[in-house]
Design an enzyme around this catalytic site. Structure first.
Site: not given
Ligand code: ACO
Length: 339
Positions: A129, A266, A296
């Site tokens: 990215c 980004h 993304n």
């Molecule tokens: N729909 C519904 N529920 C979901 C989904 C979905 N698509 N995906 C995960 N969940 C659930 C999980 O199973 C979990 O459930 P549980 O509590 O029963 O176990 C709950 O949601 C929370 O999951 P987390 O992984 O803790 O969610 P989080 O709040 O961390 O959000 C996310 C996830 C959005 C990926 C976050 O970690 C984030 O923004 N990370 C940054 C990474 C990013 O943006 N990456 C993009 C690529 S990297 C880059 O470009 C730099």
């Protein structure tokens, strides 16, 4: 007088197929998985993304974005003397997507009686990215040293090809697209338009938190050629390094955050963008946001957002833009550009 690299044209491309969050809900439901528009919007800010269909490749999206950027710059394909394509989803193992774009540019030019940039160096750059920031940094350096005068710098991705649609935590986040800029040599004292400063980094200790752990050998795919991510680890690393690189780039140019007209980050996640804006004391009105409509798009996201902002009349000549990215590797960086 020194040589500087100036953005003289921008372009972008999105495949026609658009999937809303409701479409993702249906797609995942068919695989026995649950998600919702509310969850995706609240955690990421994403409402829709575009996916390629059929055999559309990264080079096809890159070609369209490049032709639009060249048209905006008033340049013909044969005038390009450097092609850098940032991608993590190349058309094939080799040759580079950049050389395929070069051939397609040539064919497009020939259809109108012209010539393509045959003979110009063309190569891919892989920094996930952060790819576009790395590509801009390399092209800027080649222009400053006089090795190139008219560079095409492209970010192009077909991430839909490497998504695991049985993993709801990642497949809802990404989209396909391309963005391109024409970067041209200009002479000025540093206060005029151009790339004022860049800053790029990597920390290979974190290769495992965002990766596609597959490869090919002996005619077989080894490992898993699907995207794997530890979202929370990525989030924590991203918010720290983005503030740091922004401050480094500003310091290199002798400017401060108050000078920034537009932050063009980004487009990974609205919460990461809000956090960076807060740390830089920038209101969200000065942040270009396209993640809601594109998801993304990895290396394509910054030039896509830039082109969107230029064509929407938001970014105007003379304004100061801070472009910044973070991604797999772990890589990060920024570029300060007087548009
Ligand atoms: N729909 C519904 N529920 C979901 C989904 C979905 N698509 N995906 C995960 N969940 C659930 C999980 O199973 C979990 O459930 P549980 O509590 O029963 O176990 C709950 O949601 C929370 O999951 P987390 O992984 O803790 O969610 P989080 O709040 O961390 O959000 C996310 C996830 C959005 C990926 C976050 O970690 C984030 O923004 N990370 C940054 C990474 C990013 O943006 N990456 C993009 C690529 S990297 C880059 O470009 C730099």
């Amino acid at each position: 007088m020194s040589l500087y690299a100036r953005i003289t044209g921008t372009g972008s491309a999105l495949p026609p197929k658009r999937l809303t969050n409701e479409d993702m809900v249906s797609l995942l439901a068919a695989r026995g998985l649950q998600t919702s528009d509310d969850w995706i919007v609240e955690r990421t800010g994403i409402r829709a993304r575009h996916f390629v269909e059929g055999d559309t490749q990264a080079s096809d999206l890159a070609l369209t974005a490049s032709l639009r950027a060249l048209q905006a710059a008033g340049r013909q394909p044969h005038e390009v003397d450097l092609i850098v394509v940032a991608t993590s989803t190349p058309d094939m193992v080799f040759p580079s997507t950049a050389t395929i774009v070069q051939r397609k540019l040539h064919e497009a030019a020939q259809a109108h009686g012209g010539q393509g940039p045959i003979g110009a160096p063309a190569f891919d750059l892989q920094a996930v990215c952060t790819g576009f920031i790395y590509a801009l940094t390399v092209a800027d350096a080649l222009i400053r040293t006089g090795s190139a005068r008219c560079a095409l710098v492209v970010g192009a991705e077909v991430f839909s090809r490497i998504l695991d649609f049985d993993d709801r935590t990642t497949c809802v986040l990404f989209g396909d697209g391309a963005g391109a800029v024409v970067l041209e040599a200009t002479e000025h004292d540093g206060r005029g338009a151009g790339v004022l400063a860049t800053d790029v980094h990597a920390d290979g200790r974190h290769t495992g938190i965002l990766c596609v752990p597959g490869t090919v050998a002996g005619g077989h795919v080894l490992g898993e050629p699907l995207l794997r991510m530890d979202g929370q680890a990525v989030f924590k690393l991203a918010v720290g390094v983005l503030e740091e690189t922004a401050r480094t780039t500003l310091a290199k140019a002798g400017l401060s955050e108050a000078d920034i007209d537009w932050l063009i980050p980004h487009q990974a996640n609205i919460r990461i963008m809000q956090s960076t804006a807060r740390k830089l004391k920038l209101p969200m009105e000065r942040v270009v946001v396209t993640v809601d409509q594109h998801g993304n798009t990895s290396a394509a996201s910054i030039p896509l957002a830039l082109d969107h902002a230029v064509r929407a009349g938001m970014v105007r000549p003379g304004q100061l833009l801070l472009l910044e990215g973070v991604g797999g590797g772990f890589t990060w960086g920024s570029a300060l550009v007087r548009y």
